[in-house]
Design a protein around this motif. Structure first.
Motif, short mmCIF file in Angstrom:
data_model
loop_
_atom_site.label_atom_id
_atom_site.label_comp_id
_atom_site.label_asym_id
_atom_site.label_seq_id
_atom_site.Cartn_x
_atom_site.Cartn_y
_atom_site.Cartn_z
N ASP A 57 38.73 47.02 43.03
CA ASP A 57 38.86 47.24 41.55
C ASP A 57 38.07 48.76 41.42
O ASP A 57 38.68 49.44 40.45
CB ASP A 57 38.51 46.03 40.75
N ALA A 58 37.04 48.72 41.52
CA ALA A 58 36.32 50.04 41.07
C ALA A 58 36.97 51.16 41.96
O ALA A 58 37.02 52.32 41.23
CB ALA A 58 34.86 49.78 41.56
N PHE B 14 52.35 49.94 44.83
CA PHE B 14 52.25 48.47 44.03
C PHE B 14 51.08 48.39 43.28
O PHE B 14 51.20 47.92 42.10
CB PHE B 14 52.37 47.44 45.25
N ARG B 15 49.86 48.81 43.47
CA ARG B 15 48.71 48.66 43.10
C ARG B 15 48.32 49.78 41.97
O ARG B 15 47.58 49.41 40.89
CB ARG B 15 47.61 48.47 43.86
N LEU C 203 36.58 38.37 45.76
CA LEU C 203 35.55 39.12 46.40
C LEU C 203 36.09 40.49 46.73
O LEU C 203 35.23 41.31 46.58
CB LEU C 203 34.81 38.23 47.34
N ALA D 33 38.34 42.15 45.79
CA ALA D 33 38.81 42.93 44.27
C ALA D 33 37.46 43.21 43.71
O ALA D 33 37.08 44.48 43.20
CB ALA D 33 39.59 41.85 43.38
N THR D 34 36.31 42.21 43.58
CA THR D 34 35.31 42.61 42.63
C THR D 34 34.19 43.30 43.50
O THR D 34 33.54 44.15 42.71
CB THR D 34 34.70 41.37 42.25
N LEU D 35 34.26 43.34 44.89
CA LEU D 35 33.02 44.21 45.57
C LEU D 35 33.53 45.65 46.05
O LEU D 35 32.69 46.37 46.04
CB LEU D 35 32.98 43.37 46.81
N GLY D 36 34.96 46.00 45.63
CA GLY D 36 35.21 47.18 45.94
C GLY D 36 36.66 47.66 45.40
O GLY D 36 36.70 48.63 44.84
N TYR E 90 42.83 45.88 49.29
CA TYR E 90 43.83 45.32 48.45
C TYR E 90 45.10 44.78 49.17
O TYR E 90 45.57 43.63 48.77
CB TYR E 90 44.22 46.54 47.60
#
Lengths: 466, 378
Positions: free
Chosen positions: A218-219, A379-380, A211, A213-216, A239
């Motif tokens: 990644d974007a 890292f990301r 969640l 990741a998907t809620l903020g 992250y």
């Protein structure tokens, strides 16, 4: 097959039931574990099961021959054979393209035109994990730390045991082979422990990590220039908790699944963001890797047995290689180097600064957390341009947020869950498992439904790519 | 006897296995029972509300006709062996006077939730036949298909079925594929993600049986609608698709035109109709937003509206550039949300309106033979 997939929902109970049937007999039991482990791995890509089998056979026979050898040179030659085979495969599948591309780029600097060679191979899931696992066995046999395993079937189970095959924890032969010899330690309390660990891991993975990741996260990382500094900062915090919950969630499920089957896998995490310095962080984060690097790389390089300067160089080298272990990309190398540098500095700091308590502890934890968080940025990111964009955006100190309140709510939940000492809930857990099974099933079933609803898309575990 | 003895041994072994866990293994049974009970309960509820479900089967096909019409419809309409279209069954051979119309679409035209007599391809054939034209409509539509899949089917089957006209009615299926290719791919954490094969999206890999089983359940569908869609709405969503996505779309539409012409059919394009438009932003019903976010995690409501507008403009531009008839179906649905059962799928009255709009467009362009008697509009 992911632990958070519907396939695992059918696979795991079937394995437990099958294992319960054969648990009393050594050969059927080991065959059951081997077959189910290979089935688990081959459900991802059947072709690469041959690689595990090859690594298994090479290390088994090398160790057998090594066990009969007394000549140190021949033993060393055998060790080199194992190292070169395993690291050769790892290098071919994981690092060849990276080094070829880097060499070509470096040649351009010197005015040479070397076109980069490219091998079109898919990275086998878990290759870094099982390679380190089998290497630890041959190195331990070489050092005389453990006896040679004569049973090929048992050794194959040690290499391929499905709960920890694709993303760890990295289990040492000295920890696991004796358990396989002794047989599973099955009991109701271990079953309960295992089940609660599996569901805790799924909660960490699906409700927190995915969640976030998907809620903020990644974007924001995909287009940092369109977000404020505030969003960039909180996405970075996001992250940090995403990767922790993703990986420790996987480890919890792996440890839990092994426990249900009657085996113990060592802990891999111990609330790492509560560390007061980076040295402590590495005793709490990915413990099986950091201890592996310490025992087989850092100590082999000389550890701290030589000069202070050499100790620091060893530390830096170990962390650089640890970074490279995570992936064939420059950002992972830089991440490793950054942590190596922090460890060198932390080593100097610890010598001077005595341990304090109270507010001092809080500030040290906050400081250490932010040092680690900055490392996660390295890292990301997917490229150096991405890193520069992100870091530049952070330094704009701009306000406003495009992130929804639900992102902050999950982030707060993640921070709270991280600070909780789960052992304090032991009494609650015992009370729950004392309930009649149908009532427990309602809770577990409800959790499964909740996990199903909270799953958006089919996100894999981050550490699968390593 | 031998079997009985073996069965006893197996049961004994299972019992022994269960004993070592002190019956904890029954937990799996109870969890399975709980989940099955929830599923059956929800399926029964869905069945009562007119939806089909794996356990109770089809329930929602009440076409208002006399009893037994569904069975009769099943014999008259495909798909059937040798006839892979959801429309009136006809033979592969046709006479010269008959115009054969190929409908290349997705769930909007296939619409398994309506009886065949209510869907627009069948209604189109009836409209034109009633007006005195000799036509046969082949409904080559399949839920989930995009333009690329339509092209594949056209190329495979057109040599047998010889369509004279090929109408492309597409929209959200391709938009969904483009979202996956251009918005989802950007967010995935990969070091090297420059290899992007859009054809993979056109024909996605078949998931394994466990995934198919779980996704076929009613409980999964409800969870996706009530939980996942609500979570998805709170994401950071994009308000538009990148221009490259429309370039890809244009290539697909142009490829369809070429494929239709290659098999001797006259291509016809159409705009894509939706229940709500830009002026409705802020007033989208929750059923519509739930449907939009059930499987889409990337494009906002504004993004959907914007994309559909651009999609329709693109169809018009391509039609003009390649000298193809464009039928503006969307224009026929202005301020008519009651003609839809969700954002993109039609209610029976909506199917009727599509049929009338297409029939008018084809007749005005003289793409169907003149009526045998009188004027079509009479």
């Amino acid at each position: 097959m992911n632990f958070n997939s519907s396939s695992f929902l059918f696979f795991f109970p079937a394995v437990v039931l099958l294992f319960a049937l054969v648990r009393g007999r050594r050969v059927p039991r080991d065959l059951c574990l081997l077959a189910t482990s290979y089935f688990f791995y081959m459900s991802w890509n059947w072709k690469y099961a041959g690689l595990i089998a090859f690594s298994t056979l090479v290390d088994y026979f090398v160790a057998r021959v090594m066990g009969r050898q007394t000549n140190p040179r021949k033993r060393m030659a055998l060790l080199c054979l194992s190292l070169s085979t395993n690291l050769g495969l790892l290098g071919l599948f994981k690092y060849f393209n990276f080094f070829a591309r880097s060499a070509a780029e470096a040649s351009e600097i010197f005015g040479l035109d070397l076109s980069a060679a490219h091998v079109d191979l898919l990275l086998p899931v878990g290759i870094s994990f099982y390679t380190f696992q089998t290497l630890s066995y041959t190195i331990d046999v070489y050092r005389g730390a453990i006896p040679v395993e004569r049973n090929l079937l048992r050794f194959a189970v040690f290499v391929s045991f499905f709960p920890q095959l694709v993303a760890g924890p990295i289990v040492r032969a000295s920890e696991f082979l004796p358990q396989l010899r002794k047989g599973p330690q099955i009991s109701p309390s271990r079953f309960d422990d295992g089940m609660s660990l599996i569901f805790r891991g799924l909660f960490k993975k699906i409700v927190i990590a995915d969640l976030l990741a998907t809620l903020g996260v990644d974007a924001v990382f995909s287009d940092p220039s369109s977000f404020s500094s505030w969003d960039l900062l909180f996405a970075l915090y996001g992250y940090s908790f995403q990767i922790y919950n993703d990986f420790s969630g996987y480890s919890d499920i792996a440890i839990g699944a092994a426990k249900v089957l009657g085996y113990d896998i060592p802990d891999n995490f111990n609330r790492p963001y509560l560390s007061q310095n980076v040295r402590e962080f590495w005793t709490r984060w990915h413990i099986s890797l950091s201890s592996w690097l310490r025992d087989y790389l850092y100590i082999s390089l000389g550890g701290n047995r030589k000069t202070a300067f050499r100790t620091r160089v060893n530390l830096l080298l170990t962390m650089l290689l640890g970074g490279l272990w995570h992936g064939a990309a420059m950002n992972f190398v830089l991440w490793g180097g950054y942590h190596g540098l922090l460890l060198v500095l932390a080593g100097r700091g610890t010598e001077r600064t005595p341990h304090r308590s109270g507010w001092s502890t809080v500030w040290r934890r906050v400081g250490c957390f932010h040092l680690v968080v900055f490392g996660w940025l390295l890292f990301r990111v997917t490229s150096m341009e991405n890193f520069v964009d992100y870091a530049f955006g952070l330094l704009q100190f701009s306000g406003g947020t495009r992130l929804n309140g639900s992102f902050y709510a999950v982030l707060a939940l993640a921070a709270l869950a991280h600070c909780l000492d789960w052992n304090r809930f032991e009494a609650w857990r015992s009370r729950f498992f004392a309930l009649p099974l149908p009532l427990q099933a309602v809770v577990f079933g409800g959790l499964i439904l909740g996990f199903c609803g909270a799953t958006l898309g089919a996100p894999s575990f981050i550490y699968f790519q390593f | 006897m031998l079997l009985t003895g073996q069965s006893f041994c197996i049961l004994n072994a299972i019992w022994g296995g269960a004993q070592v866990f002190q019956n904890r293994l029954w937990l799996f049974f109870w969890i399975a029972l709980f989940l099955s009970t929830v599923e059956v309960g929800l399926e029964y509820r869905a069945h009562l509300r007119g939806w089909d479900s794996p356990v109770f089967g089809r329930a929602g096909l009440s076409d208002g006709d006399e009893s037994g019409s569904a069975a009769q419809a099943a014999r008259i309409y495909g798909p059937a062996p040798g006839f892979p279209f959801r429309s009136r069954i006809v033979g592969a051979e046709k006479d010269r006077e008959t115009t054969r119309i190929w409908i290349a679409s997705a769930s909007y035209a296939q619409d398994e939730y309506q009886p065949p007599t209510k869907i627009f391809p069948v209604r189109l054939e009836e409209q034109l036949t009633d007006s005195g034209h000799s036509v046969q409509v082949l409904n080559a539509s399949q839920a989930g298909w995009g333009v690329q899949a339509n092209i594949d089917m056209l190329q495979d089957l057109a040599p047998i079925w010889s369509p004279d006209v090929a109408i492309l009615y597409q929209g959200s299926a391709d938009i969904g594929q483009l979202i996956s290719a251009y918005l989802a791919a950007e967010e995935i954490q990969t070091v090297e993600d420059d290899e992007r094969d859009l054809n993979d999206d056109a024909t996605p890999a078949r998931p394994n049986w466990t995934v198919r089983f779980v996704e076929s359940t009613t409980v999964y569908s409800i969870l996706k609608g009530y939980v996942s869609a609500r979570i998805a709405k709170t994401r950071v969503l994009s308000d538009e698709l990148p221009p490259e996505a429309f370039e890809t779309l244009e290539k697909r539409v142009v490829a369809f035109i070429a494929a239709a012409r290659a098999v001797g059919a006259v291509p016809v394009l159409s705009t894509f109709a939706t229940s709500h438009h830009r002026k409705d932003l802020g007033n989208f019903p929750s059923s519509v937003t739930t449907m939009l976010f059930k499987y889409n995690l990337h494009l906002s409501l504004l993004g959907w509206v914007d994309t559909v507008e651009k999609f329709n403009r693109l169809m018009a531009e391509v039609a003009q550039e390649y000298d193809v008839l464009l039928i503006d179906v969307d224009a026929a649905f202005a301020d008519a949300p009651q003609l839809f059962r969700d954002y993109i799928h039609f209610a029976p009255e909506g199917h009727d309106r599509v049929a009338v709009t297409l029939a008018n467009g084809l007749q005005k362009a003289a793409l169907v033979p003149l009526p045998r008697t009188g004027d079509w509009a009479e």
